[in-house]
Design a protein around this motif. Structure first.
Motif, short mmCIF file in Angstrom:
data_model
loop_
_atom_site.label_atom_id
_atom_site.label_comp_id
_atom_site.label_asym_id
_atom_site.label_seq_id
_atom_site.Cartn_x
_atom_site.Cartn_y
_atom_site.Cartn_z
N UNK A 589 15.34 -44.02 -56.57
CA UNK A 589 15.19 -44.08 -58.04
C UNK A 589 15.37 -45.48 -58.59
N UNK A 590 15.88 -46.41 -57.79
CA UNK A 590 16.03 -47.79 -58.25
C UNK A 590 14.81 -48.64 -57.93
N UNK A 591 13.77 -48.01 -57.37
CA UNK A 591 12.49 -48.67 -57.14
C UNK A 591 11.42 -47.95 -57.95
N UNK A 592 10.29 -48.63 -58.22
CA UNK A 592 9.19 -47.89 -58.84
C UNK A 592 8.71 -46.80 -57.88
N UNK A 593 8.05 -45.76 -58.38
CA UNK A 593 7.39 -44.82 -57.48
C UNK A 593 6.48 -45.56 -56.51
N UNK A 594 6.15 -44.93 -55.41
CA UNK A 594 5.41 -45.63 -54.36
C UNK A 594 4.11 -46.23 -54.88
N UNK A 595 3.40 -45.51 -55.74
CA UNK A 595 2.15 -46.05 -56.28
C UNK A 595 2.41 -47.34 -57.05
#
Length: 733
Positions: A589-595
């Motif tokens: 959750x501390x990163x953008x979604x994979x896309x």
């Protein structure tokens, strides 16, 4: 050199180390850091230890050494089942101990103390003491037991002293429950921010009814769990803190997640009162399809008005007994939490506007034991009942969500997330004041990403107070979280071993580590998890020593791996090298979604917010290099074509993790619908709407729960993962 940087005296160093305070440590950059005197004094002060003069330091050192000799028996012991249980018993000269073991089921066993046991002797302030070590039977069952001790003098009938020791007998290790055999003992599940996932019947925010539907859908598609953000209780007045990781209480849940219409009494409301509930829902229903922003305050205002109406409805005798049994079971802890809610409402008003009342001052309200608070407990009894009722309702709805998942075929069901700590002005910090260190917050030391360190604004538990209480707050918290769940993820599990304590006003970089009794705390965690038949996952990312991971694995606690963070040297770690006891995921959750990550959204966002410490071209080049390296590995394994689509890459990354032996595989719901926006941007406060982004697709259109089954990306990704696990299991059979 400033006074803050001055080296502490050897006597102060010895005292600090005696309380588990690190007086030096190795930084992220490899330097040996000497902790300054001011930091040590402030932390010792927060532990109730006076260090203003050299005489006080010496007196406190003597007191620390004498303390075990003054204890008839230790206040608590946590031992592994099957291990030898040794209880130190200390009496004054000329007196004898009488001990009895009281098992959790009420069975009493006398514990004779042989007169020929080897003894140690020590004089404390002129009083001679004698200590023997009693070995208890090795067949003790798992559970919470008590050793009751009295000290008697020959010829006297009345005991001179009495004490008790909480004895927790805990599992050696936590065994994994059986997952679906057609997947070779492995399982997958969805990970979602529950508040962000709405349905057409929601009140502008995801709730426990939505969780039940998500769990049912995931189970029917072959999934074993749904991991949700912490659903801990927050504020009930004024502005609600968006971050689920800064709750008012970790012991209770947020009423934001209640679905008012699902309360049994709502079905029997007179039409006029039913209309009030419907109008409240209609006031926020339009926001269910708003993909831009979540408004917790509006959702809670609407729900609160509906809950007020339903609370006044008569309950059947059976329902009333159930509510009363809930209050009795939860006891004083629930009453204190509900009182905190009632007091906040009384003095701030439901919307957070200050209500003048010349009869009270802030100092009195801050003390949960003050005469004023005692009076308010009586005067606000009806509101205390209301907020207790809310927790009962939430508990019932959580139970239904867990049951929905299990009935759909899940092995685990709901997986809760435990935050590191609580808000310094929240209910837990107020009602359990003695357990928290005043004037201290926890965080993280400086590293390459946060060169000033991090301050999370949360007060830490005091290790000695936990021990004195038999780890009661930890026990009750874990038990409550696992009452209607099959798994628990623990954020920053290194906090069970040590925490970075920061004296307020000194800055995060001026803190140091304080050790906790990890053997006891992990033991308590495992005992409650085994009783609940649950799995425990520790978030062990970042600066965690290898021995900690080895220790947790030996106790049956799963670790955490995020594909983008897993490296061997300077190369991505092959999934075949991942640990078996692991929850493996593509992102967090501390990163953008994979896309979004594939599109460098994390770089663009940090540039827009001014968070980059290096030229944007350099950061973007590094991100492109990382992405191309991973894509090259996917091509080598035949998981993507020469010119893959975004959807193909997302599915390939998850298939890549299937090659691991890791028992659990997490799939972020945002990846299954094509969302690109991040939920939380570390290093920001007001610059980005952290924890306020609704679930949406790649076109930034809201995705509702009832539409998930028809989302092609969702259907494809979940089918691919489930099918790959089944095929792998069949191949290995």
């Amino acid at each position: 050199m400033s006074s803050l940087d001055s080296a502490p005296a050897p006597e102060l160093v010895a005292l600090a180390e005696g309380y588990g305070i690190a007086t030096q440590y190795h930084s992220f950059f490899g330097d040996l850091v000497q902790v300054p005197e001011t930091t040590l004094r402030r932390i010792l002060e927060a532990m109730g230890v006076a260090t203003f003069t050299a005489e006080q330091v010496e007196r406190e050192r003597a007191e620390l050494a004498a303390r075990p000799w003054r204890e008839l028996v230790p206040p608590s012991l946590v031992v592994r089942q099957g291990d030898s249980v040794s209880v130190p018993v200390t009496t004054r000269e000329g007196r004898s101990p009488v001990l009895e073991l009281v098992l959790e089921d009420g069975t009493r066993r006398p514990l004779p103390v042989p007169s020929d046991l080897p003894a140690q002797e020590q004089e404390v302030e002129g009083v001679p003491f004698r200590r023997v070590t009693l070995t208890l039977p090795g067949d003790l069952p798992l559970g919470w037991h008590t050793v009751e001790a009295t000290e008697t003098r020959t010829g006297e009938s009345a005991p001179a002293r009495a004490a008790s020791c909480v004895l927790a007998v805990v599992p050696q290790r936590l065994e994994m429950p059986e997952l679906r055999p057609d997947k070779g003992g492995r399982g997958w599940g969805l990970m979602t921010q529950l508040y962000s996932v709405r349905s057409r019947a929601s009140w502008g925010i995801g709730d426990f009814a939505d969780l039940a539907d998500i769990a049912d859908l995931t189970g029917t598609r072959g999934g074993d769990f749904v991991l949700v953000n912490p659903v801990h209780a927050g504020e009930v007045t004024g502005h609600i803190e968006p971050s689920p990781y800064l709750p008012a209480s970790r012991r209770f849940v947020s009423p934001l997640y209640i679905r008012p219409e699902d309360i049994a009494e709502a079905a029997y409301l007179p039409s006029s009162q039913r209309a009030l509930v419907e109008w409240a829902q209609e006031s926020v229903a339009a926001s269910n399809t708003d993909a831009r922003h979540l408004d917790r305050d509006a959702s809670w205002a609407a729900k609160r008005s509906a809950l007020e109406v339903i609370f006044q409805a008569p309950r059947s005798a059976r329902r009333q007994r159930s509510f009363e049994a809930f209050r009795a079971r939860e006891g004083r802890v629930l009453e204190d939490f509900a009182l905190w809610c009632a007091i906040q409402e009384h003095y701030e008003g439901p919307d957070g506007a200050a209500v003048p009342d010349g009869s009270a001052g802030p100092a009195e309200l801050d003390d949960a034991t003050s005469p004023l608070v005692s009076r308010l407990r009586s005067e606000l009894a009806s509101r205390v009942e209301f907020y207790s009722w809310i927790q009962w309702v939430a508990d019932e709805q959580l139970e239904r969500a867990q049951r929905a998942g299990l009935e759909a075929g899940m092995s685990l069901g709901v997986m809760h997330d435990l935050a590191v700590g609580v808000h310094p002005q929240g209910a837990d910090a107020w009602s359990m004041r003695r357990f928290f260190a005043p004037g201290i917050s926890v965080g993280a030391p400086p590293d390459m990403y946060n060169q000033q360190g991090q301050d999370w604004s949360q007060p830490p538990w005091r290790p000695e107070e936990l021990r004195r209480s038999g780890y009661r707050p930890l026990r009750e918290m874990v038990r409550a979280l696992l009452r209607h769940a099959g798994a628990l993820r623990i954020d920053h599990i290194i906090g069970f071993f040590r925490l970075w304590w920061i004296p307020q006003g000194l800055g995060a970089g001026a803190g140091t580590y304080v050790r906790y009794d990890h053997e006891a705390m992990i033991g308590v965690l495992l005992l409650e998890a085994q009783r609940a038949g649950a799995v425990v996952i520790g978030e062990d990312l970042g600066n965690v020593e290898p021995w900690v991971r080895d220790y947790l694995s030996s106790r049956g606690v799963l670790g955490t791996s995020v594909l983008w963070f897993e490296y061997e040297g300077d190369q991505p770690k092959p999934p075949e090298h991942y640990r078996k006891l692991l929850l493996a995921t593509v992102n967090t959750h501390d990163l953008p979604p994979t896309a979004g990550y594939l599109a460098d959204e994390h770089v663009d966002l940090r540039e827009r917010l001014g968070l980059l410490t290096e030229p944007v071209e350099q950061v973007r080049a590094a991100a492109d290099h990382e992405r191309e390296r991973i894509l090259g590995i996917l091509r080598e394994r035949g998981l993507i074509s020469a010119h893959p689509t975004e959807r193909e890459i997302v599915e390939a990354l998850h298939l890549h993790l299937v090659a691991a032996e890791s028992v659990l595989l997490g799939v972020a719901l945002v990846d299954a619908v094509g969302e690109r926006r991040t939920q939380n941007q570390p290093g920001t406060f007001e610059e980005y709407p952290n924890w306020q982004v609704p679930l949406a697709n790649s076109s930034e259109e809201a995705v509702l729960v009832e539409d998930l089954a028809g989302v092609s990306r969702f259907e494809s990704l979940t089918s691919v993962i489930d099918g790959a696990l089944r095929a792998q299991a069949a191949e290995r059979a």
